[in-house]
Design an enzyme around this catalytic site. Sequence first.
Site, PDB file in Angstrom:
ATOM      1  N   HIS A  43      34.628  47.956  35.943  1.00 48.70           N
ATOM      2  CA  HIS A  43      36.062  47.711  35.752  1.00 48.70           C
ATOM      3  C   HIS A  43      36.801  48.493  36.832  1.00 48.70           C
ATOM      4  O   HIS A  43      36.475  49.649  37.085  1.00 48.70           O
ATOM      5  CB  HIS A  43      36.469  48.180  34.350  1.00 48.70           C
ATOM      6  N   ARG A  96      48.205  46.108  34.732  1.00 45.22           N
ATOM      7  CA  ARG A  96      48.476  45.212  35.864  1.00 45.22           C
ATOM      8  C   ARG A  96      49.053  43.892  35.372  1.00 45.22           C
ATOM      9  O   ARG A  96      49.953  43.328  35.977  1.00 45.22           O
ATOM     10  CB  ARG A  96      47.196  44.986  36.670  1.00 45.22           C
TER      11      ARG A  96
END
Length: 634
Positions: A250, A270
Amino acid sequence: MSELERHAYDVLVIGAGGAGLRAAIEAREHGMRTAVLCKSLFGKAHTVMAEGGIAAAMGNVNSHDSWQVHFRDTMRGGKFLNNWRMAELHAKEAPDRVWELETYGALFDRTADGRISQRNFGGHEYPRLAHVGDRTGLELIRSLQQKIVSLQQEDQRELGDYEARLKVFAECTVTELLQDEDGRIAGAFGYWRESGRFVSFEAPAVVLATGGIGKSFKVTSNSWEYTGDGHALALRAGAALVNMEFVQFHPTGMVWPPSVKGILVTESVRGDGGVLRNSENKRFMFDYIPEVFKDKYADNETEADKWYTDADNNRRPPELLPRDEVARAINSEVKAGRGSPHGGVFLDVSSRLPAEEIIRRLPSMHHQFKELADVDITAQPMEVGPTCHYVMGGVEVEPDTAASRVPGLFAAGEVSGGMHGSNRLGGNSLSDLLVFGRRAGAGASAYVQGLTERPAAAPETLARAERSALAPFDGEGGANPYGLHMELQQVMNDLVGIIRKSGEMAQALEKLEALKAKAAEVTVEGHRQFNPGWHLALDLRNMLLVSECVAKAALLRTESRGGHTRDDFPGMDAEWRRKLLVCTASGDGVEASAEVVEKPQVPMRPDLLDLFEYSELEKYLTGQELTGQSGASR
Ligand code: FAD
C-alpha cells in the site's frame, strides 16, 4: 495421546473476519450445523481494521456506474491477470451484498437524498465505496455478528439452544487439517490459546477464511494473525496456491515514529482530495502516469482538481492511480533523494479541505496521527511510505463454489487467490469477502449434502498432529522463534520486497532454506498455558512455507506487473499475462517445501472481452489473442 476435546459439525469455518462470518451465515441458512473458529478474539480480524469502504457499483452518487464498469476497473487494476469469472461474479453481486448488510443492521453514511453514500478510491472510475466514515470494517463486522446473534436467537426459539446450529470458538488456533485416507477433508486440529490444550473438530467440509500473510514482511499494515496459516494449511492438505508473487504494498503507511511504522493511512485521504508532495513541494504523481492509463488520468493540477467537482468532464488525479503505481512512484522519489525527513513523502489534506470536514470524513486518521505521531492532519501534512498490505495470491478455487482441488476444502476472502489478479483495487476486498464468503458457505453446504458417508481421519493422523504441535518443546538450546521471525521479515523485506531482482531473490531462497533448517530445531521455554513463543514457533512453519512460494514464484515471473516489480524485467509482457504460477507443496511440517509450475490462463469469455475497447486490449493481450478476438469494438 492425551484425552482430546472433540466436536462434530457439518461445516467448519476457520476465520471470523468478513469472509468467515458470511460463509458461516450461509452454511447455517442452508441448514448445516456450523462452527466458526478464530485464533484471535471474536470480532478482532483484519476486516474490523478496514477503513475506506466496500466497493459496489450501486450508482448512488454517479448513475453511470454499473457492474460492467466495475468489472473493467477490477481487470485493469489487476492488469488483466485476474480470474475473470471471479471478477465478473464480484462486480455483479457486490451491490446485493451491501444492501443485504443493511438488512443485517449496517448503517452506512448517506447521500443528501438518503441513499448509501459512495466515495472515490484509486482505480475506480466512479465514486463506488460505501462507507461509514473511515471505520467501515467495524460496521461490517458488527452487522455480520448481529446477524449471527439473530440466527442463534432463532435456534433458541426453535431448538432451545442458542448454539444448536451455529457456534463460535474464539482464541482457538488450527494447526492441521484432517483428511481421510482418500485425501478428503475430515476436520481440523488445533489448540486453545489460553490453556494450550488440544481440540479436534470433525467436519466433512472446511472453509478457509484465515486472511493474508503480511507478518512475513518487516513493514506491514497487518497485525499478528496474518501468518499465512490458511495458505499453508491448504498447501499441506494438497491444494494449490495461485498468483503468490503478487503482494500489494500500500503506498501510504505511517513511516514515523518507528514504533508505528507500517500502520495504514487510508486511501480515503486521497479519495477525499489529499495530494502527495515531495521535499521540493512538487505534486510528483503527474510524472508517473504509465502509458496504459494516460487517457484516464489528468496530466495537470487544474484538471485534476476540477475532477473532484466535475468527474464527467475531467480526468482523475494521478494520486488515485492503482496502488502499485503510487507505491512505486513514492519509492522512486525517496530513492532520488526527494523524500521527507523520515524516509517517506508528504500526504497533505490540510490545505485541501476545511478542518471540520477532515475531522468529519477522516476521524480515525485524525485520531491516529494525533495520538501516535503528534501530528494534526488538519494543519500539517502526514509523512507516508509503502507498507506490505495485502496478498493477491492464495488458494486456487473454483469461482462459482469456492472449492479447492481437495474434496471438502473451500476458501474465501484474502486467503483465496485469482480474483484480484496482479493488484487489488482498494475497497474490492470487503466486497470480495461477502460475495465469495457467501458462495463458499453455499458450496460447502452443497458438498456436504451430496455426501453419502462422512470422511473420518485415522487416529494416527490426530496423534501426528499432536506430536507436530508439541515438537518445539522437545530438546533444548535450539533457535528462538522471535529471532527467527525477525530474520524472516528482514529477508522478505530486503530481498523479495517492493522492487525485486533475480540475484536477490535467489539469495532469499538460500536464506529461507537456512531459516527452515533452524526452524526445525526451534525450541520454546515454559509450558503450554498461554505461551506466545510456542504459538509463534508453530506460525513460523506457515510463514516460511508461504514465503518460499512468494520468492519462488517471483523469481520465475520475468516481467513486472501489478504487485510484482522486477528491476531486471521492468516491462509488462503479454506472453506472461497468459500464464499463472501455481504452487504446491510436498513434505510435512517445517520440512515441507514448495514447487511452482506454470499453468495457462483460461481465455476470457467473448462477451466480457467485448466490454473493452480494442485499443485497450492491445495494451495487454498478445497478437495471437487479438487475432482470435473479433468482438471488441475497434
Ligand atoms: P480477516 O478479516 O483477517 O479474518 C481472518 C480470520 O482468520 C481471523 O478471525 C483470524 O483470527 C483467523 N485465523 C487466522 N489463522 C487462523 C488459524 N490458524 N486458526 C484459527 N483462526 C485463524 N479492504 C477493503 O476492501 N476496504 C478497506 O477500506 C480496507 N482497509 C483496510 C485497512 C487495514 C488497516 C487493513 C490491514 C486492511 C484493509 N483492507 C481493506 C483489506 C481487508 O480488510 C482484508 O483484506 C479483509 O478484511 C480480509 O478479510 P478476511 O475475512 O479474509 O480475513
